[in-house]
Design an enzyme around this catalytic site. Structure first.
Site, PDB file in Angstrom:
ATOM      1  CB  VAL A 234      -1.018  -0.003   1.168  1.00  0.00           C
ATOM      2  CG1 VAL A 234      -0.376  -0.010   2.534  1.00  0.00           C
ATOM      3  CG2 VAL A 234      -1.971   1.186   1.038  1.00  0.00           C
ATOM      4  CG  ASP A 235       3.167   4.720   2.130  1.00  0.00           C
ATOM      5  OD1 ASP A 235       4.206   4.742   1.435  1.00  0.00           O
ATOM      6  OD2 ASP A 235       2.895   5.610   2.965  1.00  0.00           O
TER       7      ASP A 235
END
Length: 448
Positions: free
Chosen positions: A129-130
Site C-alpha cells: 500500500v505504502d
C-alpha cells in the site's frame, strides 16, 4: 485422455499480520501455495484445510533449506523483515525464479538488477500500500497529465494506517495494525523533501516538529509528518522540474507532540543498558538526573509542557511514571517503550482499522492554465480482514498472479511505477473494492 492441469507453485515466506488476504487470493485463484515460517500454527490457520496449501517449518538462518524450497517453486513472495530480502533475492536469481516483496527497495536490492535481467527474472518490490498502491495511483494521474501536455509542479502524497475513529480511544489516538516495532522505528528516520524549489532536510530529532494539519474528508483534522527521502521519487515518477515534492504520514492529533516528547527524552534510542531492579519511574528519573519523586511534573518542566498536556498524559497512561518494575533486565529505551506499547496499544480482534491516502497535485496545463487534482482513499476493515492487510496483501497477490500468467514482460529489479504494471493491478484492485476517488479541475485554493 484428459490432461491434468498443473498448478503454479508459490512460496510465501512469513505468516504475519498482513498475510491472510494474500493467502486467500492465491488459494482462491487455484495457485499452489507453500507457507514457510517459524510459526507453522499461524500458517495452518491461514490455509484453512485447503488442499493446495501447505505449511512448512523454516527459520531465516537456514539458507540451505530456503534454496531448496525456492528451486521447487515458480515464484517467491517475501513478507520477511526487509533486511532478509536481498538474501532471498540472490537465491531467486540463482534459481531463475521471480520474486515479490512489499518493502522499500534497498541499495543492495537494486544491485541485483543486472543479474536478475541476465537470469530473465523479475524482482518486484514496493507492491503493497505504502509503498505500492501510492506509486500506482500517483503514476496513473502523472502519466495522464503528461500525456495531455501538462506539467506537475507540486505533489503531496500522504498515507496513514490507523485505527478507525471509534477505536482511537487512548491518549496516543493510535493502535497498532501492523509491525509495532516498525511503526516506532520509522519515528527515528530523518526526512528530506522539496518545497518551492528548495530542499528541506529534517533531522531525526526534528521529525515530529511542525506537522502539516490536513482536514481529511469523513475523518477530520489530521497531522502529517514527512516520510523519509521524498527527493528520490522525483526521478522515479518522472517529475523533472517539479517545485514541491512531499511524501508524508498521517496520524491523529497529538501523535506528533507525544512522539517528539519521547524522542526529546531519548526514550526511542537503541543504546543498550541495564534495567535490572529498576522501576519505570526510576528509569525516567535517571534519564533526567533527578530524584524520582514528582517525576511527572519534572518531565513536564524539562520538556516545557503543562502537566496535563497530551504528551505528559500519554506517557503517564503508558506507564512511564509508574512504580512497576521494568520487565526486562537489559535492553534499550526503544525496547522499553515499545514493550509498553505492545501491551496497551494493539488493535483488538474484531476492531476496525483504516487506511487513508491523499495525493494532491498542482498542475500547469498545456495551455498555461492551472488546476489542482486530488485523489483520495478511505478504506476500512471488512469482517474478514483488516484494511492494512487488504491494502498490502491484495496488490502483492494480484501481482503474483499476473507474473505467473505472463502478463508482465519486465525483468530486473522494479517497483510498480510503469503503466504496464500499475494499470492491470489497479483495475483488478477496483474489482475488489480498493480504489482512489479522483477529483480534477479543482481551483488553486484547494492545494495543500
Amino acid at each position: 485422455m484428459t490432461r491434468k492441469f498443473k498448478m503454479k507453485k508459490v512460496l510465501l515466506l512469513g505468516a504475519g499480520m498482513v498475510a491472510k488476504p494474500l493467502v486467500d487470493y492465491l488459494l482462491d485463484n487455484q495457485i499452489e501455495l507453500t507457507i514457510a515460517t517459524r510459526t507453522v500454527a499461524k500458517a495452518v490457520k491461514l490455509i484453512k484445510d485447503r488442499s493446495h496449501g501447505k505449511a512448512v517449518s523454516w527459520t531465516v538462518d537456514d539458507m540451505q533449506a530456503l534454496s531448496m524450497l525456492i528451486a521447487d517453486h515458480d515464484l517467491v513472495v517475501s513478507l520477511l523483515p526487509y533486511t532478509y530480502h536481498v538474501a532471498v533475492g540472490k537465491l531467486c536469481v540463482k534459481h531463475k525464479k521471480n520474486m515479490v516483496t512489499t518493502s522499500y527497495v534497498s541499495d543492495k536490492m537494486k544491485a541485483l538488477d543486472k543479474a536478475a535481467r541476465e537470469a530473465g527474472v523479475l524482482l518486484l518490490n514496493e507492491i503493497g500500500v505504502d509503498p505500492g498502491f501510492d506509486h500506482m495511483t500517483a503514476m496513473r494521474i502523472i502519466d495522464k497529465v503528461q500525456a495531455e501536455g501538462g506539467k506537475v509542479k507540486q505533489f503531496y502524497s500522504l498515507c496513514g494506517a490507523l485505527a478507525a475513529p471509534e477505536e482511537a480511544d487512548n491518549p496516543f489516538h493510535y493502535k497498532f495494525t501492523w509491525s509495532p516495532r516498525g511503526v516506532i522505528m520509522a519515528g527515528n528516520n530523518s526526512a528530506k523533501y522539496l518545497k518551492n524549489g528548495a530542499t528541506v532536510e529534517i533531522s531525526s530529532d526534528d521529525l515530529f516538529k511542525n506537522p502539516l494539519i490536513i482536514d481529511f474528508p469523513e475523518v477530520g483534522e489530521m497531522e502529517v509528518y514527512p516520510n523519509r527521502d521524498s527527493l528520490s521519487y522525483i526521478n522515479k515518477y518522472g517529475l523533472a522540474g517539479i517545485e514541491t515534492m512531499y511524501r508524508g504520514t498521517f496520524r491523529y492529533k497529538n501523535w506528533c507532540e507525544i512522539m517528539n516528547a519521547l524522542k526529546a527524552l531519548d526514550m526511542l534510542s537503541y543504546d543498550r543498558k541495564s534495567f535490572e531492579g529498576k522501576t519505570y519511574r526510576k528509569i525516567m528519573a535517571r534519564r533526567l538526573q533527578v530524584y524520582p519523586a514528582n517525576i511527572k511534573e519534572k518531565v513536564a518542566e524539562r520538556l516545557g509542557l503543562e502537566a496535563e498536556s497530551p504528551a505528559i498524559v500519554a506517557m503517564e497512561w503508558l506507564g512511564l511514571f509508574s512504580d512497576d518494575l521494568v520487565r526486562m533486565n537489559e535492553g534499550s529505551n526503544f525496547d522499553l517503550t515499545t514493550d509498553l506499547m505492545l501491551e496497551k496499544m494493539m488493535l483488538p480482534d474484531g476492531a476496525r482499522d483504516m487506511v487513508i491516502m491523499l495525493h494532491a497535485f498542482g498542475v500547469e496545463n498545456a495551455d498555461g492554465s492551472k488546476q489542482v487534482v486530488k485523489s483520495s482513499l478511505l478504506d476500512f476493515a471488512t469482517k474478514e480482514d483488516t484494511s492494512i492487510a487488504r491494502t498490502v496483501g491484495l496488490p502483492a497477490g494480484i501481482a503474483v498472479k499476473m507474473i505467473l500468467d505472463g502478463k508482465f514482460s519486465e525483468t530486473g529489479v522494479h517497483i510498480p511505477n510503469t503503466k504496464s504494471i500499475y494499470e492491470p493491478v489497479l483495475n483488478e484492485l477496483q474489482k475488489l473494492g480498493i480504489a482512489m476517488k479522483e477529483q480534477w479541475g479543482l481551483p488553486e485554493s484547494e492545494m495543500l
